[in-house]
Design an enzyme around this catalytic site. Structure first.
Site, PDB file in Angstrom:
ATOM      1  CD  GLU A 176      -2.886   1.168   0.145  1.00  0.00           C
ATOM      2  OE1 GLU A 176      -3.294   2.024  -0.667  1.00  0.00           O
ATOM      3  OE2 GLU A 176      -3.669  -0.225  -0.431  1.00  0.00           O
TER       4      GLU A 176
ATOM      5  CD  GLU B  69      -3.116   5.327  -5.983  1.00  0.00           C
ATOM      6  OE1 GLU B  69      -3.027   6.195  -5.374  1.00  0.00           O
ATOM      7  OE2 GLU B  69      -3.630   4.533  -6.330  1.00  0.00           O
TER       8      GLU B  69
END
Length: 122
Positions: free
Chosen positions: A66, A73
């Site tokens: 994550e 991102e």
């Protein structure tokens, strides 16, 4: 700057990254809560050492994926601004896929551990 100062700075930056991700990413917070719950369940159910280790490693693997997903991102958002580029979508989707695979692996470990615990009480 001495070597120890650089080492401590590196830890500080790493913890800042974790803290900022936890503050900004709902999924990361959910995964932390699920991880804490899984560890608590393992302790309460007295899961054996190897199964407990598998659970803890799975939790850290999901959280690490994550963090990588979030960093990918962020970089893509910085570079692409508000434009959606096909390669940016591929990269974001692949990073999200890595988190999904890590989550599937954690679920498989959870099922194996749960089966072991259920068998113990039968």
């Amino acid at each position: 700057m001495n070597k120890n100062k650089k080492w401590l700075d590196a830890f500080g930056h790493a913890f800042t990254g974790i803290r900022r991700t936890a503050a900004r990413e709902r999924n990361f917070r959910i995964q932390i809560i699920m991880g804490i719950t899984a560890v608590a369940a393992c302790i309460i159910l007295q899961v054996d050492t190897w199964h407990f280790l598998a659970v803890v490693l799975s939790i850290f693997f999901v959280l690490a994926m994550e963090l990588v997903n979030t960093s990918i991102e962020a970089i893509i958002d910085l570079v692409c601004k508000n434009q959606i580029h096909p390669l940016a979508k591929i990269a974001k989707d692949a990073a999200a896929g890595a988190v999904l695979l890590a989550s599937f692996q954690a679920i498989i470990v959870a099922l194996i551990v749960a089966t072991s615990v259920i068998r113990r009480y039968m």
